[in-house]
Design an enzyme around this catalytic site. Structure first.
Site, PDB file in Angstrom:
ATOM      1  N   GLU A  62       0.823  -1.207   0.000  1.00 38.00           N
ATOM      2  CA  GLU A  62       0.000   0.000   0.000  1.00 38.00           C
ATOM      3  C   GLU A  62       0.861   1.263   0.000  1.00 38.00           C
ATOM      4  O   GLU A  62       0.561   2.232  -0.709  1.00 38.00           O
ATOM      5  CB  GLU A  62      -0.912   0.009   1.238  1.00 38.00           C
ATOM      6  CG  GLU A  62      -1.880  -1.156   1.292  1.00 38.00           C
ATOM      7  CD  GLU A  62      -1.333  -2.344   2.074  1.00 38.00           C
ATOM      8  OE1 GLU A  62      -2.132  -3.027   2.727  1.00 38.00           O
ATOM      9  OE2 GLU A  62      -0.101  -2.585   2.028  1.00 38.00           O
TER      10      GLU A  62
ATOM     11  N   LEU B  72      12.591 -40.083   4.516  1.00 40.33           N
ATOM     12  CA  LEU B  72      12.050 -38.854   5.107  1.00 40.33           C
ATOM     13  C   LEU B  72      10.706 -38.491   4.494  1.00 40.33           C
ATOM     14  O   LEU B  72       9.775 -38.089   5.204  1.00 40.33           O
ATOM     15  CB  LEU B  72      13.040 -37.707   4.939  1.00 40.33           C
ATOM     16  CG  LEU B  72      12.626 -36.352   5.512  1.00 40.33           C
ATOM     17  CD1 LEU B  72      12.163 -36.474   6.954  1.00 40.33           C
ATOM     18  CD2 LEU B  72      13.768 -35.345   5.387  1.00 40.33           C
TER      19      LEU B  72
END
Length: 367
Positions: free
Chosen positions: A47, A295
């Site tokens: 902004e 994993l």
């Protein structure tokens, strides 16, 4: 708002741990007079960048409409609240794609703007805006990063031959695309099996980036060799371990890296849920996993995989290593059901994005 989303995408690899936000300002005559996206953490938000752009071009902010992809912040962090900047500028209307899930904002930005007599709106392009910041929403709502597991495999699901050879199953376009997903993440994670077999760097090289992701290694016994490429520049590494070895820890930390000691989970390995919680506290929004079957399977079995990013090459390897070593099932009904969210051809290969069906909608609905 679509233009603001395009701007927000330019903050990928730039704004973390802050969300990727874009902003477009349109004057009372319907002309775009200002635009911008969030800069590096500590720098201006979208902004403010758009307001500065409008002011530099002599645009008339009185009565202008501001389109922003996330609710303007309402708290003092490294920068002042964006809602106050918009109020001070005298704009006539503020439209956000989504409310900010950060508890420090959570509707207060739009409420403060409305209390100042400025019209507000919320909702346009909400789904696209949330997807762009899926990791930020995950961290704010669940306290952990969005976990994306990446793998490159043959059409029959092999990531390497039995002897470990894997370079290269997919083509150069897919490899470059994979680096773009690394750039999107706040951290890239692997385990000791992959480090021992492949000695990866886990940095972003094949696409431009403003900053490197944090490189994360799960090393339960703290056996990482000092010459590992993961410990070489650029960037730094974070190593999670269960081994309280002061000497080894000192050697690693002298190289500018960090060792985090966590309690062991099953089988004496680092507790995966504790790792994700710690990464969330460190401001990691998206975690990109490039690991082996062990994993990957452990993350899946623990219910911690939010998204699978799979590149399939048009070849068959037969015997070889799997994408994930999953707990064997005895009934098809017990399979974890996924939904494809995107199927895209990348060079000669196909990129698949898939998410577990169960549980995902529940937390997304909270946002």
């Amino acid at each position: 708002m679509a233009a603001a989303l395009d701007l927000a995408a330019q903050a990928i690899g730039v704004s973390d741990p802050n969300p990727r936000v874009g902003c477009v300002i349109v004057d009372a005559q319907g002309r775009v007079i200002g635009s911008g996206h969030t800069q590096r953490a500590g720098g201006p938000h979208a902004e403010v960048m758009a307001l500065r752009d409008a002011q530099a071009g002599g645009g008339e902010l009185a009565g202008a409409t501001v389109y922003v992809t996330l609710e303007p912040c309402a708290h003092h962090g490294r920068t002042p609240p964006c809602c106050d900047a918009l109020i001070a500028a005298g704009v006539g209307r503020v439209v956000a794609a989504l409310r900010d899930p950060n508890p420090l904002v959570a509707g207060q930005g739009l409420a403060r703007i409305a209390a100042a007599g400025i019209a507000t709106g919320c909702g346009p392009h909400a789904e696209a805006a949330r997807e762009l910041n899926i990791g930020f929403f995950s961290r704010m709502v669940r306290g952990r990063p969005w976990v994306r597991v990446k793998a490159a495999a043959s059409l029959d699901g092999r990531t390497a031959l039995d002897n470990g050879a894997s370079q290269w199953i997919t083509g150069p376009e897919a490899r470059a695309d994979g680096h773009a997903w690394r750039r999107r993440a706040g951290a890239v994670l692997t385990g000791m099996g992959t480090l021992t077999g492949d000695n990866p760097r886990l940095d972003v090289r094949l696409v431009p980036t403003d900053q490197q992701p944090l490189r994360v290694l799960l090393d339960s016994k703290l056996n990482v060799p000092p010459g590992a490429r993961l410990l070489q520049p650029p960037g730094r590494a974070l190593i999670y371990t269960c081994c309280d070895d002061a000497a080894r820890r000192s050697d690693i930390e002298q190289g500018g890296h960090e060792v985090a000691l966590l309690p062991p989970g099953p089988e004496g390995r680092v507790d995966l849920a504790a790792v994700l919680a710690d990464l969330g506290r460190r401001g990691i929004n998206e975690l990109h996993v490039e690991a082996g079957a062990v994993l990957n399977g452990a993350l899946h079995d623990a219910g911690l995989v939010d998204e699978w990013l799979i590149y399939l090459a048009p070849c068959l390897l037969g015997s070889g290593r799997a994408i994930a070593g999953l707990t064997p099932l005895t009934r098809l009904d017990d399979a974890i059901r996924l939904q494809f969210t995107a199927i895209t051809q990348i060079g000669a290969d196909v990129r698949l994005l898939a998410r577990p069906v169960a549980g995902l909608d529940m937390w997304l609905d909270q946002t």
